[in-house]
Scaffold this motif. Structure first.
Motif, PDB file in Angstrom:
ATOM      1  N   CYS A 108      17.390   0.984   8.306  1.00  0.00           N
ATOM      2  CA  CYS A 108      17.904  -0.234   7.666  1.00  0.00           C
ATOM      3  C   CYS A 108      16.846  -0.951   6.829  1.00  0.00           C
ATOM      4  O   CYS A 108      17.144  -1.971   6.194  1.00  0.00           O
ATOM      5  N   GLY A 109      15.623  -0.456   6.833  1.00  0.00           N
ATOM      6  CA  GLY A 109      14.555  -1.110   6.079  1.00  0.00           C
ATOM      7  C   GLY A 109      14.105  -2.414   6.695  1.00  0.00           C
ATOM      8  O   GLY A 109      13.626  -3.307   5.984  1.00  0.00           O
ATOM      9  N   LEU A 110      14.225  -2.537   8.031  1.00  0.00           N
ATOM     10  CA  LEU A 110      13.882  -3.779   8.717  1.00  0.00           C
ATOM     11  C   LEU A 110      12.588  -3.661   9.516  1.00  0.00           C
ATOM     12  O   LEU A 110      12.317  -4.480  10.394  1.00  0.00           O
ATOM     13  N   SER A 111      11.770  -2.652   9.211  1.00  0.00           N
ATOM     14  CA  SER A 111      10.603  -2.357  10.042  1.00  0.00           C
ATOM     15  C   SER A 111       9.604  -3.506  10.120  1.00  0.00           C
ATOM     16  O   SER A 111       8.859  -3.620  11.093  1.00  0.00           O
ATOM     17  N   ASP A 112       9.558  -4.332   9.087  1.00  0.00           N
ATOM     18  CA  ASP A 112       8.572  -5.414   9.083  1.00  0.00           C
ATOM     19  C   ASP A 112       9.099  -6.693   9.737  1.00  0.00           C
ATOM     20  O   ASP A 112       8.426  -7.720   9.718  1.00  0.00           O
ATOM     21  N   LEU A 113      10.304  -6.635  10.326  1.00  0.00           N
ATOM     22  CA  LEU A 113      10.884  -7.819  10.954  1.00  0.00           C
ATOM     23  C   LEU A 113      10.479  -7.913  12.420  1.00  0.00           C
ATOM     24  O   LEU A 113      10.299  -6.903  13.097  1.00  0.00           O
ATOM     25  N   ASP A 114      10.368  -9.128  12.894  1.00  0.00           N
ATOM     26  CA  ASP A 114      10.209  -9.399  14.315  1.00  0.00           C
ATOM     27  C   ASP A 114      11.563  -9.892  14.807  1.00  0.00           C
ATOM     28  O   ASP A 114      12.057 -10.924  14.332  1.00  0.00           O
ATOM     29  N   PRO A 115      12.192  -9.185  15.748  1.00  0.00           N
ATOM     30  CA  PRO A 115      13.554  -9.587  16.151  1.00  0.00           C
ATOM     31  C   PRO A 115      13.610 -10.963  16.785  1.00  0.00           C
ATOM     32  O   PRO A 115      14.685 -11.565  16.879  1.00  0.00           O
ATOM     33  N   ARG A 122      18.933 -13.497   8.969  1.00  0.00           N
ATOM     34  CA  ARG A 122      19.456 -13.359   7.611  1.00  0.00           C
ATOM     35  C   ARG A 122      19.604 -11.894   7.221  1.00  0.00           C
ATOM     36  O   ARG A 122      20.287 -11.575   6.257  1.00  0.00           O
ATOM     37  N   TYR A 123      18.921 -11.010   7.957  1.00  0.00           N
ATOM     38  CA  TYR A 123      18.888  -9.604   7.561  1.00  0.00           C
ATOM     39  C   TYR A 123      19.583  -8.676   8.549  1.00  0.00           C
ATOM     40  O   TYR A 123      19.865  -7.526   8.216  1.00  0.00           O
ATOM     41  N   ALA A 124      19.836  -9.132   9.765  1.00  0.00           N
ATOM     42  CA  ALA A 124      20.435  -8.251  10.761  1.00  0.00           C
ATOM     43  C   ALA A 124      21.351  -9.047  11.680  1.00  0.00           C
ATOM     44  O   ALA A 124      21.192 -10.252  11.852  1.00  0.00           O
ATOM     45  N   HIS A 125      22.296  -8.357  12.274  1.00  0.00           N
ATOM     46  CA  HIS A 125      23.268  -8.977  13.175  1.00  0.00           C
ATOM     47  C   HIS A 125      22.558  -9.511  14.418  1.00  0.00           C
ATOM     48  O   HIS A 125      21.650  -8.883  14.962  1.00  0.00           O
ATOM     49  N   ASP A 126      22.984 -10.682  14.888  1.00  0.00           N
ATOM     50  CA  ASP A 126      22.350 -11.332  16.046  1.00  0.00           C
ATOM     51  C   ASP A 126      22.335 -10.431  17.273  1.00  0.00           C
ATOM     52  O   ASP A 126      21.327 -10.348  17.993  1.00  0.00           O
ATOM     53  N   ASP A 127      23.450  -9.766  17.531  1.00  0.00           N
ATOM     54  CA  ASP A 127      23.517  -8.923  18.734  1.00  0.00           C
ATOM     55  C   ASP A 127      22.597  -7.717  18.618  1.00  0.00           C
ATOM     56  O   ASP A 127      22.037  -7.257  19.616  1.00  0.00           O
ATOM     57  N   PHE A 128      22.414  -7.215  17.410  1.00  0.00           N
ATOM     58  CA  PHE A 128      21.477  -6.101  17.240  1.00  0.00           C
ATOM     59  C   PHE A 128      20.039  -6.580  17.442  1.00  0.00           C
ATOM     60  O   PHE A 128      19.236  -5.894  18.090  1.00  0.00           O
ATOM     61  N   THR A 256      14.115  16.110   1.018  1.00  0.00           N
ATOM     62  CA  THR A 256      13.907  14.707   1.364  1.00  0.00           C
ATOM     63  C   THR A 256      14.801  13.853   0.487  1.00  0.00           C
ATOM     64  O   THR A 256      15.487  14.350  -0.411  1.00  0.00           O
ATOM     65  N   THR A 257      14.811  12.559   0.754  1.00  0.00           N
ATOM     66  CA  THR A 257      15.565  11.607  -0.057  1.00  0.00           C
ATOM     67  C   THR A 257      14.687  10.395  -0.339  1.00  0.00           C
ATOM     68  O   THR A 257      13.696  10.154   0.357  1.00  0.00           O
ATOM     69  N   ALA A 258      15.077   9.624  -1.340  1.00  0.00           N
ATOM     70  CA  ALA A 258      14.341   8.398  -1.652  1.00  0.00           C
ATOM     71  C   ALA A 258      14.372   7.437  -0.474  1.00  0.00           C
ATOM     72  O   ALA A 258      13.398   6.725  -0.203  1.00  0.00           O
ATOM     73  N   GLN A 259      15.500   7.412   0.252  1.00  0.00           N
ATOM     74  CA  GLN A 259      15.642   6.553   1.420  1.00  0.00           C
ATOM     75  C   GLN A 259      14.600   6.911   2.477  1.00  0.00           C
ATOM     76  O   GLN A 259      13.903   6.043   3.020  1.00  0.00           O
ATOM     77  N   GLN A 260      14.448   8.189   2.764  1.00  0.00           N
ATOM     78  CA  GLN A 260      13.497   8.621   3.783  1.00  0.00           C
ATOM     79  C   GLN A 260      12.056   8.379   3.347  1.00  0.00           C
ATOM     80  O   GLN A 260      11.213   7.988   4.160  1.00  0.00           O
ATOM     81  N   ARG A 261      11.778   8.583   2.083  1.00  0.00           N
ATOM     82  CA  ARG A 261      10.417   8.326   1.584  1.00  0.00           C
ATOM     83  C   ARG A 261      10.085   6.844   1.708  1.00  0.00           C
ATOM     84  O   ARG A 261       8.960   6.469   2.055  1.00  0.00           O
ATOM     85  N   ALA A 262      11.065   5.993   1.430  1.00  0.00           N
ATOM     86  CA  ALA A 262      10.838   4.549   1.548  1.00  0.00           C
ATOM     87  C   ALA A 262      10.556   4.157   2.998  1.00  0.00           C
ATOM     88  O   ALA A 262       9.729   3.278   3.269  1.00  0.00           O
ATOM     89  N   VAL A 263      11.240   4.798   3.948  1.00  0.00           N
ATOM     90  CA  VAL A 263      10.996   4.527   5.364  1.00  0.00           C
ATOM     91  C   VAL A 263       9.559   4.849   5.723  1.00  0.00           C
ATOM     92  O   VAL A 263       8.848   4.062   6.367  1.00  0.00           O
ATOM     93  N   LEU A 264       9.071   6.017   5.293  1.00  0.00           N
ATOM     94  CA  LEU A 264       7.704   6.434   5.624  1.00  0.00           C
ATOM     95  C   LEU A 264       6.667   5.541   4.962  1.00  0.00           C
ATOM     96  O   LEU A 264       5.641   5.208   5.575  1.00  0.00           O
ATOM     97  N   VAL A 265       6.910   5.146   3.728  1.00  0.00           N
ATOM     98  CA  VAL A 265       5.970   4.261   3.040  1.00  0.00           C
ATOM     99  C   VAL A 265       5.862   2.929   3.772  1.00  0.00           C
ATOM    100  O   VAL A 265       4.769   2.391   3.975  1.00  0.00           O
TER     101      VAL A 265
END
Length: 367
Positions: A108-115, A122-128, A256-265
């Motif tokens: 989901c591209g949320l790796s830099d978030l602190d839950p 604003r970026y993810a569902h409360d229950d998640f 590979t895909t652009a999505q996966q490359r973005a995750v690794l970066v």
């Protein structure tokens, strides 16, 4: 034969001496940084919903598509049910659930978030976010979205082992497959899949490095066994480097895909792709990919609490060994050779990650 008795004088000093004598000697964990048991491949009951969501998110075309999947699961009430049941999970199942949450967060591209931070809503569902935070707290692993969770809990032998073996033996000797694939079913493994499996094999083979490191703890200049142990340390690093080179050839040919490359970066930018075994080697030799103790702690923050404590103890116990960097003689020469070998090994791993984020062959992961 008369049994040998050890006598201590009376007083506080005696109590401390008796405590040291009675304390069990620490034994290296046979599995290193790998889980003691094979990662759980199947989640039961309501947790199968999380398994389905993780597979779908990993194969999503974009982070936005993955987030829509999470929102849909949240509106359906699936995440709220799971959030309430985290406390009932046995430890292996909790780790398995945490791995799937880590995959979803990365996709989901949320790796830099602190839950736990309100802005995350604003970026993810409360229950998640609540499920994410609960699993992280349950495993004493606040930052579960990192290589130790994404890779070291996301593999299984292709065939059922015929006899009982430790996880490091299985990871070295068996063909491995990912539990949650980043490539659609029926398609070749993607680069991110192969990178994560390469990380598992690195940890499995690197257990020899860890055993030597823990054997060096408490030693220093003047110990005749140090030079020999450091030479063994260097030889193991050469083996690991050759292993990574072989993995890089296979990885370069994977799709590979652009999505996966973005995750690794994103993970690499946060220092979340650091193999624990290389952090252990850095702890012994006093060098690393980034200079400074604060950056060393930053790289370790993605490890479970027990592993962070283990590395801190190893760093403390190897303080005398690191004084060889300012000395001369055979021991100091062996120490510097081990340092140079670690620098090259780290560079080789960095090249593996760099290959993983480059555009792949002209073929799609999509049907």
């Amino acid at each position: 034969m008369t049994p040998t008795m050890t006598y201590f004088p009376a007083g506080p000093a005696a109590a401390r001496a008796r405590a040291r004598a009675d304390a069990p000697s620490p034994e290296p964990r046979p599995h290193g940084f790998l889980p003691e048991r094979l990662p759980a491949q199947v989640l039961a009951g309501a947790w199968t919903d999380l398994d389905v969501l993780a597979h779908a998110a990993a194969a999503a075309r974009t982070p936005q598509d993955a987030r829509l999947l999470v929102e849909r699961a949240g509106r359906a009430g699936e995440l709220a049910v799971l959030r309430q049941r985290v406390g009932r999970l046995a430890p292996p199942r909790a780790r398995a659930a945490a791995m799937r949450v880590a995959v979803i967060v990365a996709a989901c591209g949320l790796s830099d978030l602190d839950p736990g931070v309100p802005v995350s809503r604003r970026y993810a569902h409360d229950d998640f976010l609540g499920l994410w935070a609960s699993l992280a707290q349950r495993g004493e692993h606040e930052r579960i979205v990192a290589l130790p969770t994404l890779a070291l809990l996301n593999w299984a032998p292709r065939h059922k082992p015929q006899r009982a073996r430790t996880t490091d033996q299985l990871a070295r000797g068996e063909v491995l497959v990912p539990i949650v694939r980043w490539s659609p079913s029926g398609h070749p493994l993607s680069r991110i899949d192969r990178l994560m499996l390469a990380a598992v094999r690195l940890e499995a083979q690197g257990i020899w490095l860890l055993r030597i490191a823990e054997g060096l703890a408490g030693r220093g200049p003047g110990d005749e066994s140090v030079a020999m142990a450091l030479c063994r340390f260097t030889r193991v690093q050469h083996v690991l480097r050759r292993q990574l080179r072989t993995e890089e050839v296979k990885l370069a040919m994977a799709p590979t895909t652009a999505q996966q490359r973005a995750v690794l970066v994103a993970l690499a930018d946060r220092g979340a792709l650091e193999p624990p075994i290389l952090l252990a080697a850095d702890t012994v030799l006093g060098i690393g990919g980034r200079a400074g103790s604060s950056s060393r702690q930053r790289l370790r923050r993605h490890l479970p609490a027990g592993d962070r404590c283990r590395l801190s103890a190893l760093e403390r116990d190897c303080a005398a060994l690191r004084t060889l960097a300012h000395r001369s003689g055979p021991e100091a020469d062996a120490y510097r050779e081990a340092q140079e070998s670690l620098i090259v090994l780290r560079r080789t791993y960095t090249e593996l990650v760099r290959t993983a984020v480059e555009p792949g062959p002209v073929r799609s992961l999509r049907p």
